[in-house]
Design a protein around this motif. Structure first.
Motif, PDB file in Angstrom:
ATOM      1  N   VAL A 148       0.846  -1.205   0.000  1.00 15.95           N
ATOM      2  CA  VAL A 148       0.000   0.000   0.000  1.00 15.95           C
ATOM      3  C   VAL A 148       0.880   1.252   0.000  1.00 15.95           C
ATOM      4  O   VAL A 148       2.048   1.204   0.418  1.00 15.95           O
ATOM      5  CB  VAL A 148      -0.928   0.052   1.249  1.00 15.95           C
ATOM      6  CG1 VAL A 148      -1.974  -1.041   1.205  1.00 15.95           C
ATOM      7  CG2 VAL A 148      -0.120   0.005   2.536  1.00 15.95           C
ATOM      8  N   ARG A 149       0.317   2.351  -0.457  1.00 12.24           N
ATOM      9  CA  ARG A 149       1.009   3.643  -0.394  1.00 12.24           C
ATOM     10  C   ARG A 149       1.265   3.973   1.078  1.00 12.24           C
ATOM     11  O   ARG A 149       0.358   3.850   1.909  1.00 12.24           O
ATOM     12  CB  ARG A 149       0.078   4.698  -0.979  1.00 12.24           C
ATOM     13  CG  ARG A 149       0.717   5.719  -1.833  1.00 12.24           C
ATOM     14  CD  ARG A 149      -0.404   6.445  -2.547  1.00 12.24           C
ATOM     15  NE  ARG A 149      -0.246   7.886  -2.396  1.00 12.24           N
ATOM     16  CZ  ARG A 149       0.521   8.602  -3.198  1.00 12.24           C
ATOM     17  NH1 ARG A 149       1.182   8.047  -4.169  1.00 12.24           N
ATOM     18  NH2 ARG A 149       0.616   9.914  -3.022  1.00 12.24           N
ATOM     19  N   GLY A 150       2.496   4.334   1.390  1.00  9.02           N
ATOM     20  CA  GLY A 150       2.843   4.599   2.790  1.00  9.02           C
ATOM     21  C   GLY A 150       3.315   3.346   3.511  1.00  9.02           C
ATOM     22  O   GLY A 150       3.794   3.422   4.639  1.00  9.02           O
ATOM     23  N   GLY A 151       3.190   2.185   2.885  1.00  9.15           N
ATOM     24  CA  GLY A 151       3.695   0.942   3.471  1.00  9.15           C
ATOM     25  C   GLY A 151       5.211   0.876   3.373  1.00  9.15           C
ATOM     26  O   GLY A 151       5.841   1.715   2.699  1.00  9.15           O
ATOM     27  N   GLU A 152       5.805  -0.118   4.017  1.00  7.75           N
ATOM     28  CA  GLU A 152       7.265  -0.106   4.179  1.00  7.75           C
ATOM     29  C   GLU A 152       7.963  -1.351   3.640  1.00  7.75           C
ATOM     30  O   GLU A 152       7.387  -2.445   3.615  1.00  7.75           O
ATOM     31  CB  GLU A 152       7.601   0.040   5.667  1.00  7.75           C
ATOM     32  CG  GLU A 152       7.191   1.375   6.230  1.00  7.75           C
ATOM     33  CD  GLU A 152       7.384   1.481   7.731  1.00  7.75           C
ATOM     34  OE1 GLU A 152       7.454   2.612   8.231  1.00  7.75           O
ATOM     35  OE2 GLU A 152       7.451   0.421   8.403  1.00  7.75           O
ATOM     36  N   LEU A 153       9.227  -1.140   3.291  1.00  8.61           N
ATOM     37  CA  LEU A 153      10.130  -2.236   2.913  1.00  8.61           C
ATOM     38  C   LEU A 153      11.378  -2.108   3.778  1.00  8.61           C
ATOM     39  O   LEU A 153      12.034  -1.066   3.784  1.00  8.61           O
ATOM     40  CB  LEU A 153      10.491  -2.116   1.426  1.00  8.61           C
ATOM     41  CG  LEU A 153      11.599  -3.022   0.901  1.00  8.61           C
ATOM     42  CD1 LEU A 153      11.254  -4.496   1.090  1.00  8.61           C
ATOM     43  CD2 LEU A 153      11.857  -2.745  -0.586  1.00  8.61           C
ATOM     44  N   SER A 154      11.671  -3.183   4.528  1.00 12.40           N
ATOM     45  CA  SER A 154      12.847  -3.191   5.398  1.00 12.40           C
ATOM     46  C   SER A 154      13.892  -4.123   4.797  1.00 12.40           C
ATOM     47  O   SER A 154      13.609  -5.291   4.526  1.00 12.40           O
ATOM     48  CB  SER A 154      12.429  -3.674   6.792  1.00 12.40           C
ATOM     49  OG  SER A 154      13.556  -3.907   7.602  1.00 12.40           O
ATOM     50  N   LEU A 155      15.093  -3.594   4.571  1.00 13.05           N
ATOM     51  CA  LEU A 155      16.188  -4.376   3.989  1.00 13.05           C
ATOM     52  C   LEU A 155      17.334  -4.407   4.994  1.00 13.05           C
ATOM     53  O   LEU A 155      17.741  -3.346   5.480  1.00 13.05           O
ATOM     54  CB  LEU A 155      16.698  -3.709   2.705  1.00 13.05           C
ATOM     55  CG  LEU A 155      15.680  -3.447   1.594  1.00 13.05           C
ATOM     56  CD1 LEU A 155      16.279  -2.516   0.537  1.00 13.05           C
ATOM     57  CD2 LEU A 155      15.263  -4.768   0.953  1.00 13.05           C
TER      58      LEU A 155
END
Ligand SMILES: C[S@@+](CC[C@H](N)C(=O)[O-])C[C@H]1O[C@@H](n2cnc3c(N)ncnc32)[C@H](O)[C@@H]1O
Length: 225
Positions: A148-155
């Protein structure tokens, strides 16, 4: 972790196997990889790509019973360990999907995920194995579509070469001014202190490897909770 294959009822509850054959030849027969398809509800969903034995994902699930958590991995034995952990705690908000994540992009539903975690992905040291890396342009594009827009990806990575590749691609992505951008002002975050550390985080930290992280936000909307 020396886990055994789960019994049929436990596997039915926690484990979905998507074979390379089915993913390639009849993806329309496979479940959609969203809350409706995997849990039969409309709850928010977060995924860990390459979840291994599931320590990190299960700790998240314990702390957020109203959120659905799905771990993806190729390796059956690691997932048996992950299933043992989830079933031992009787989690109703966890599932695991076995198969090659790079073949699953078409099964994700647009705007269906709240967060994606890609932690300690295999770097593939030899040149010919580097092509098997999960992270890359396609991964960023497909995950931007699914989140979703505003959702996150953690790397998170401990590998210098993989880190440099991530940094370069993230900078390109930000210059394009769509898709992902960093949630932090610094180029990257030093260290990572989750509620429970994964097996590989414990291992690499014991060996003195530097752990570095990027937290990315999708689109230009505010971060959701
Ligand atoms: C180094 S381990 C890290 C596991 C876990 N994230 C952790 O922090 O302990 C990388 C994991 O990614 C999985 N993996 C590698 N390539 C994959 C792919 N194409 N699809 C799904 N899983 C993959 C491996 O089987 C392995 O369990």
């Amino acid at each position: 972790m020396n886990a055994r294959e789960p019994d049929a009822a436990t596997a039915e509850r926690y484990l979905v196997y998507l074979s390379g054959y089915d993913l390639h030849n009849r993806p329309e027969m496979l479940p959609r990889l969203d809350s409706r398809g995997l849990f039969g509800d409309e709850g928010p969903m977060e995924i860990e790509v390459g979840c291994g034995t599931g320590e990190f994902l299960c700790a998240l699930a314990a702390g957020a019973p109203g959120t659905n958590f799905v771990g993806f991995d190729l390796h059956a034995k690691s997932l048996f360990g992950a299933v043992e952990r989830a079933s031992g705690a009787d989690f109703g908000n966890v599932r695991f999907v076995r198969g090659d994540f790079r073949q699953m992009y078409g099964l994700f539903v647009p705007d269906s995920l709240r967060r994606v975690y890609l932690h300690f992905p295999d770097p593939g040291m030899k040149e010919r194995y580097r092509k098997r890396r999960i992270f890359g342009e396609r991964f960023l594009r497909e995950m931007s579509r699914a989140v979703v827009r505003g959702g996150e990806l953690s790397l998170v990575t401990d590998d210098e070469d993989y880190f440099q590749e991530m940094l370069a691609l993230i900078e390109t992505e930000e210059r394009a001014a769509k898709g992902w951008r960093r949630a932090h002002g610094e180029p990257y975050l030093e260290g990572f202190e989750p509620p429970v550390k994964s097996r590989f985080q414990e291992l690499w930290e014991r060996r003195g490897r530097a752990v570095r992280r990027f937290l990315l936000v999708n689109g230009s909307a505010e971060v959701t909770t």
